[in-house]
Design a protein around this motif. Structure first.
Motif, PDB file in Angstrom:
ATOM      1  N   PHE A  17      -2.761   2.436  -4.080  1.00  0.00           N
ATOM      2  CA  PHE A  17      -2.475   3.814  -3.707  1.00  0.00           C
ATOM      3  C   PHE A  17      -3.679   4.427  -2.999  1.00  0.00           C
ATOM      4  O   PHE A  17      -4.812   4.313  -3.467  1.00  0.00           O
ATOM      5  CB  PHE A  17      -2.123   4.646  -4.940  1.00  0.00           C
ATOM      6  N   ILE A  18      -3.421   5.105  -1.857  1.00  0.00           N
ATOM      7  CA  ILE A  18      -4.473   5.729  -1.052  1.00  0.00           C
ATOM      8  C   ILE A  18      -4.213   7.224  -0.958  1.00  0.00           C
ATOM      9  O   ILE A  18      -3.109   7.647  -0.590  1.00  0.00           O
ATOM     10  CB  ILE A  18      -4.511   5.152   0.383  1.00  0.00           C
ATOM     11  N   ASP A  19      -5.218   8.041  -1.269  1.00  0.00           N
ATOM     12  CA  ASP A  19      -5.080   9.497  -1.189  1.00  0.00           C
ATOM     13  C   ASP A  19      -6.448  10.085  -0.869  1.00  0.00           C
ATOM     14  O   ASP A  19      -7.482   9.461  -1.136  1.00  0.00           O
ATOM     15  CB  ASP A  19      -4.563  10.059  -2.520  1.00  0.00           C
ATOM     16  N   ILE A  77       0.855  -1.187   0.000  1.00  0.00           N
ATOM     17  CA  ILE A  77       0.000   0.000   0.000  1.00  0.00           C
ATOM     18  C   ILE A  77       0.887   1.232   0.000  1.00  0.00           C
ATOM     19  O   ILE A  77       1.812   1.351   0.808  1.00  0.00           O
ATOM     20  CB  ILE A  77      -0.931   0.032   1.221  1.00  0.00           C
ATOM     21  N   LEU A  78       0.597   2.153  -0.915  1.00  0.00           N
ATOM     22  CA  LEU A  78       1.283   3.436  -0.992  1.00  0.00           C
ATOM     23  C   LEU A  78       0.342   4.493  -0.417  1.00  0.00           C
ATOM     24  O   LEU A  78      -0.727   4.741  -0.983  1.00  0.00           O
ATOM     25  CB  LEU A  78       1.638   3.783  -2.440  1.00  0.00           C
ATOM     26  N   PHE A  79       0.724   5.098   0.684  1.00  0.00           N
ATOM     27  CA  PHE A  79      -0.126   6.065   1.363  1.00  0.00           C
ATOM     28  C   PHE A  79       0.313   7.499   1.077  1.00  0.00           C
ATOM     29  O   PHE A  79       1.505   7.826   1.179  1.00  0.00           O
ATOM     30  CB  PHE A  79      -0.042   5.882   2.887  1.00  0.00           C
ATOM     31  N   ASP A  80      -0.643   8.360   0.752  1.00  0.00           N
ATOM     32  CA  ASP A  80      -0.407   9.789   0.906  1.00  0.00           C
ATOM     33  C   ASP A  80      -0.300  10.042   2.405  1.00  0.00           C
ATOM     34  O   ASP A  80      -0.709   9.206   3.224  1.00  0.00           O
ATOM     35  CB  ASP A  80      -1.568  10.574   0.298  1.00  0.00           C
ATOM     36  N   SER A  81       0.236  11.189   2.801  1.00  0.00           N
ATOM     37  CA  SER A  81       0.396  11.471   4.228  1.00  0.00           C
ATOM     38  C   SER A  81      -0.660  12.452   4.745  1.00  0.00           C
ATOM     39  O   SER A  81      -1.558  12.079   5.492  1.00  0.00           O
ATOM     40  CB  SER A  81       1.802  12.007   4.511  1.00  0.00           C
ATOM     41  N   GLY A  82      -0.565  13.721   4.324  1.00  0.00           N
ATOM     42  CA  GLY A  82      -1.514  14.716   4.812  1.00  0.00           C
ATOM     43  C   GLY A  82      -2.925  14.439   4.330  1.00  0.00           C
ATOM     44  O   GLY A  82      -3.162  14.250   3.143  1.00  0.00           O
ATOM     45  N   GLY A  83      -3.866  14.384   5.257  1.00  0.00           N
ATOM     46  CA  GLY A  83      -5.249  14.079   4.912  1.00  0.00           C
ATOM     47  C   GLY A  83      -5.553  12.599   4.898  1.00  0.00           C
ATOM     48  O   GLY A  83      -6.719  12.208   4.774  1.00  0.00           O
ATOM     49  N   HIS A 127       5.960   5.952  -9.239  1.00  0.00           N
ATOM     50  CA  HIS A 127       6.922   4.942  -9.677  1.00  0.00           C
ATOM     51  C   HIS A 127       8.134   4.850  -8.755  1.00  0.00           C
ATOM     52  O   HIS A 127       8.710   3.763  -8.607  1.00  0.00           O
ATOM     53  CB  HIS A 127       7.369   5.241 -11.113  1.00  0.00           C
ATOM     54  N   HIS A 128       8.514   5.971  -8.147  1.00  0.00           N
ATOM     55  CA  HIS A 128       9.648   5.927  -7.225  1.00  0.00           C
ATOM     56  C   HIS A 128       9.367   4.927  -6.102  1.00  0.00           C
ATOM     57  O   HIS A 128      10.247   4.135  -5.735  1.00  0.00           O
ATOM     58  CB  HIS A 128       9.909   7.306  -6.635  1.00  0.00           C
ATOM     59  N   ALA A 129       8.148   4.978  -5.568  1.00  0.00           N
ATOM     60  CA  ALA A 129       7.810   4.093  -4.446  1.00  0.00           C
ATOM     61  C   ALA A 129       7.719   2.638  -4.882  1.00  0.00           C
ATOM     62  O   ALA A 129       8.314   1.747  -4.256  1.00  0.00           O
ATOM     63  CB  ALA A 129       6.498   4.545  -3.803  1.00  0.00           C
ATOM     64  N   SER A 130       6.974   2.366  -5.941  1.00  0.00           N
ATOM     65  CA  SER A 130       6.798   0.971  -6.350  1.00  0.00           C
ATOM     66  C   SER A 130       8.117   0.357  -6.808  1.00  0.00           C
ATOM     67  O   SER A 130       8.418  -0.803  -6.489  1.00  0.00           O
ATOM     68  CB  SER A 130       5.734   0.863  -7.446  1.00  0.00           C
ATOM     69  N   THR A 131       8.943   1.122  -7.525  1.00  0.00           N
ATOM     70  CA  THR A 131      10.231   0.607  -7.978  1.00  0.00           C
ATOM     71  C   THR A 131      11.152   0.318  -6.801  1.00  0.00           C
ATOM     72  O   THR A 131      11.840  -0.711  -6.759  1.00  0.00           O
ATOM     73  CB  THR A 131      10.892   1.606  -8.938  1.00  0.00           C
TER      74      THR A 131
END
Length: 230
Positions: A183-185, A14-20, A168-172
């Motif tokens: 991805f969560i935002d 899981i790729l999380f946004d942070s703020g919000g 892509h930076h995160a998944s790679t």
């Protein structure tokens, strides 16, 4: 505990946004920091609320015109210039001085328990956020940094979402393909951008307000709903 993937595919991270998504500003404003007025008034007690509001709005416009998160000092210079103040080295230093994180930020109530449970289920996690470079330190102070293997931070990468380089930076770095990441935002447009790149996506809408997008972006009302997917 055996990890299982969402029915939508072999999602492993899981790729999380942070703020919000993970944290929010105390007082409701992200920028400038909650103690901005207090710090400025210590240098010039004559600044009125109206002048602060106009200068902060100018700072918002400055952000909106950029493709990446600016340097702290550059942002503060814009706001201070609109206040009619000199951005002295002392004032800039005071504005970025360290303060206890719990004075300005807090986690959403559903965050810590959800991250712990996901970790126990061996779900890999990363952060993809339009933020300044100190984001990992803020997460550490809030007690959640250790859950994340990777940080994709706009101020370091030189671009903001929805630039594909952010996702892509995160998944790679995780060694995974987009289809293996969710991805969560809180911004549905940024979730749709991730979906268009091949990622799974969910927009978090804690206030339960309907999403305006047509067709709608898949959404959740709480991070705890992610536990149903793994």
């Amino acid at each position: 505990m055996t990890r299982r993937s969402p029915a939508s595919g072999d999602v492993q991270a899981i790729l999380f946004d942070s703020g919000g998504v993970l944290m929010r500003p105390i007082g409701g404003r992200w920028n400038p920091r909650a103690d901005f007025e207090e710090t400025v008034l210590a240098h010039d007690p004559s600044i009125t609320n109206d002048r602060f509001a106009a200068a902060i709005a100018a700072g918002d416009r400055f952000f909106a015109g950029l493709s990446s998160t600016p340097d702290y000092d550059d942002y503060h210079r814009v706001v201070l210039r609109n206040l009619g103040m000199d951005a002295t080295s002392q004032l800039l230093s005071d504005l970025r001085r360290e303060v206890p994180v719990d004075r300005v930020l807090e986690l959403y109530p559903d965050v810590r328990k959800t991250l712990e449970e996901l970790s126990q289920r061996q779900v890999r996690m990363a952060v993809v956020s339009d933020a300044w470079p100190d984001l990992p330190g803020l997460h550490a102070a809030l007690g959640i940094h250790h859950y994340f293997e990777v940080y994709a931070v706009s101020a370091e990468l030189g671009c903001n979402k929805p630039d594909p380089r952010m996702y892509h930076h995160a998944s790679t770095a995780l060694g995974l393909t987009p289809t293996q990441c969710l991805f969560i935002d809180d911004d549905p447009d940024l979730v749709q951008a991730a979906i268009d790149l091949g990622y799974a996506g969910r927009a978090i809408r804690r206030d339960s307000s309907p999403l305006p997008d047509v067709p709608p972006v898949p959404s959740i009302a709480s991070l705890t709903e992610l536990l149903q997917l793994f």
